[in-house]
Write a protein that holds these residues in place. Structure first.
Motif, short mmCIF file in Angstrom:
data_model
loop_
_atom_site.label_atom_id
_atom_site.label_comp_id
_atom_site.label_asym_id
_atom_site.label_seq_id
_atom_site.Cartn_x
_atom_site.Cartn_y
_atom_site.Cartn_z
N THR A 122 34.93 -4.06 -7.33
CA THR A 122 36.08 -4.51 -8.09
C THR A 122 37.01 -5.22 -7.12
N THR A 123 37.97 -5.96 -7.64
CA THR A 123 38.85 -6.76 -6.80
C THR A 123 40.27 -6.67 -7.34
N PRO A 124 41.26 -7.14 -6.58
CA PRO A 124 42.63 -7.18 -7.09
C PRO A 124 42.77 -8.11 -8.30
N TYR A 125 41.75 -8.91 -8.57
CA TYR A 125 41.76 -9.85 -9.69
C TYR A 125 40.85 -9.38 -10.81
N GLY A 126 40.49 -8.10 -10.80
CA GLY A 126 39.62 -7.55 -11.82
C GLY A 126 38.18 -7.46 -11.36
N ASP A 127 37.30 -7.16 -12.30
CA ASP A 127 35.87 -7.02 -11.99
C ASP A 127 35.18 -8.37 -12.04
N PRO A 128 34.25 -8.62 -11.12
CA PRO A 128 33.45 -9.85 -11.23
C PRO A 128 32.54 -9.80 -12.44
N SER A 129 31.85 -10.88 -12.69
CA SER A 129 31.03 -11.01 -13.89
C SER A 129 29.86 -10.04 -13.91
N ASP A 130 29.45 -9.55 -12.75
CA ASP A 130 28.32 -8.62 -12.69
C ASP A 130 28.28 -7.99 -11.31
N ASP A 131 27.32 -7.11 -11.10
CA ASP A 131 27.11 -6.55 -9.77
C ASP A 131 26.69 -7.65 -8.80
N LEU A 132 27.00 -7.46 -7.52
CA LEU A 132 26.49 -8.35 -6.49
C LEU A 132 25.06 -7.95 -6.16
N THR A 133 24.16 -8.92 -6.15
CA THR A 133 22.79 -8.69 -5.71
C THR A 133 22.67 -9.24 -4.29
N LYS A 134 22.32 -8.37 -3.36
CA LYS A 134 22.24 -8.75 -1.96
C LYS A 134 20.81 -8.66 -1.47
N GLY A 135 20.44 -9.58 -0.59
CA GLY A 135 19.11 -9.57 -0.01
C GLY A 135 19.03 -10.54 1.14
N THR A 136 17.85 -10.76 1.65
CA THR A 136 17.64 -11.72 2.73
C THR A 136 16.56 -12.71 2.34
N LEU A 137 16.69 -13.92 2.84
CA LEU A 137 15.71 -14.98 2.61
C LEU A 137 15.66 -15.82 3.87
N ALA A 138 14.47 -15.91 4.46
CA ALA A 138 14.28 -16.67 5.70
C ALA A 138 15.27 -16.22 6.77
N GLY A 139 15.56 -14.93 6.80
CA GLY A 139 16.46 -14.37 7.81
C GLY A 139 17.93 -14.52 7.50
N ASN A 140 18.26 -15.21 6.41
CA ASN A 140 19.66 -15.40 6.03
C ASN A 140 20.07 -14.38 4.97
N GLU A 141 21.27 -13.85 5.11
CA GLU A 141 21.80 -12.96 4.10
C GLU A 141 22.22 -13.78 2.87
N VAL A 142 21.88 -13.29 1.70
CA VAL A 142 22.17 -13.98 0.45
C VAL A 142 22.86 -13.00 -0.50
N VAL A 143 23.91 -13.47 -1.17
CA VAL A 143 24.60 -12.68 -2.18
C VAL A 143 24.60 -13.49 -3.47
N PHE A 144 23.99 -12.93 -4.52
CA PHE A 144 23.86 -13.65 -5.79
C PHE A 144 24.80 -13.04 -6.83
N LEU A 145 25.42 -13.93 -7.63
CA LEU A 145 26.31 -13.49 -8.70
C LEU A 145 26.14 -14.42 -9.90
N PRO A 146 25.80 -13.88 -11.08
CA PRO A 146 25.71 -14.74 -12.27
C PRO A 146 27.11 -15.02 -12.82
N ARG A 147 27.45 -16.26 -12.96
CA ARG A 147 28.81 -16.67 -13.35
C ARG A 147 29.24 -16.09 -14.69
N HIS A 148 28.33 -16.11 -15.66
CA HIS A 148 28.67 -15.67 -17.02
C HIS A 148 28.24 -14.24 -17.32
#
Length: 283
Positions: A26-52
């Motif tokens: 959660t944030t000071p601006y309310g809840d985001p649209s969904d949970d954060l999905t975290k993972g790695t791809l090619a050694g890079n950290e990735v955080v995915f969030l569906p806008r709607h």
């Protein structure tokens, strides 16, 4: 580096992420649209969030843009790849074309375009609404990773929605020289800049808006072409993440410098607390 991805659930389903976790925030601006999905791809950290949201439950006007961007910032993201479905205002940009725009024209009416206010005034430059370095990188990734037609640069006019344009509006946008029309670039791009995130988008053309004879946009057409665009967009995002340069430089990373017009001692304490993650180093 940590790369944020904002888009539909089809992107997450296709990305070959490893070490995947989900985090409810959660944030000071309310809840985001969904949970954060975290993972790695090619050694890079990735955080995915569906806008709607996972089930597309937020309209373009009431999507929690502030909470989404704040949540990505809080997760350590420093660059964001977004996706948008757009209508074409140009004959030469037919459906299933990918566009990497470099400009935005804001026609929204009911959205709050800033994190600040409440006793804190910030005047930030926005002449280049998409990070030029990220625009270049996405355009290169698009041409290397997909057989789809790719158009670099151009103006995205963002309308309020959720209705599509009138014919008069569509013809006006064409007369102004705009290239694509959509509903979700604003305030997302403005908030990403205030959060000092390098931000750009891959826009998939789904229709010809309503200006073209015998081609007035329908939801059925939009969904059909959005599905057709999904594979190409997924290929672009995966390749862009895999090839993201370590020496990437973005002017967005210092965008708040020199923009705060209110002396720190005059900013209310609750406002200072709310913006600490975003502007703390400047206060």
């Amino acid at each position: 580096m940590t790369i944020g991805v904002i888009g539909g659930s089809g992107i997450y389903d296709a990305l070959p992420l490893e070490n995947v976790t989900k985090e409810t925030v959660t944030t000071p601006y309310g809840d985001p649209s969904d949970d954060l999905t975290k993972g790695t791809l090619a050694g890079n950290e990735v955080v995915f969030l569906p806008r709607h949201g996972e089930d597309h439950r937020h309209t373009p006007t009431d999507a929690p843009y502030h909470a989404n961007i704040y949540a990505l910032k809080g997760a350590g993201v420093d660059r964001v790849i977004a996706t948008n479905a757009v209508g074409s205002l140009r004959e030469e940009l037919p459906p299933q074309t990918l566009v990497i725009p470099d400009q935005i024209f804001d026609r929204t009416k009911h959205r709050t375009p800033t994190f600040f206010g409440d006793g804190m005034v910030v005047h930030m430059g926005f002449a280049q609404p998409y990070c030029p370095a990220m625009v270049d990188h996405l355009a290169t990734a698009a041409t290397e990773a997909t057989d789809a037609s790719v158009s670099k640069d151009g103006t995205y006019v963002c309308i309020e929605g959720p209705q599509y344009s009138t014919k008069a509006e569509s013809e006006f946008y064409r007369a102004q020289g705009y290239d694509v029309v959509g509903m979700t670039a604003i305030p997302e791009a403005k908030l990403a800049r205030e959060a000092e995130l390098s931000y750009a988008t891959v826009a998939g053309v789904t229709d010809y808006d309503v200006w073209k004879a015998d081609s007035e946009v329908t939801l059925e057409e939009v969904l059909e072409n959005a599905a057709a665009n999904q594979e190409s967009i997924n290929q672009v995002i995966e390749h862009a993440i895999e090839t993201m340069p370590e020496d990437f430089e973005s002017h967005a990373w210092s965008a708040l410098e020199g923009t705060i017009n209110t002396p720190t001692e005059s900013i209310p304490a609750d406002t200072l607390e709310r913006v600490e993650l975003l502007a703390g180093e400047y206060l």
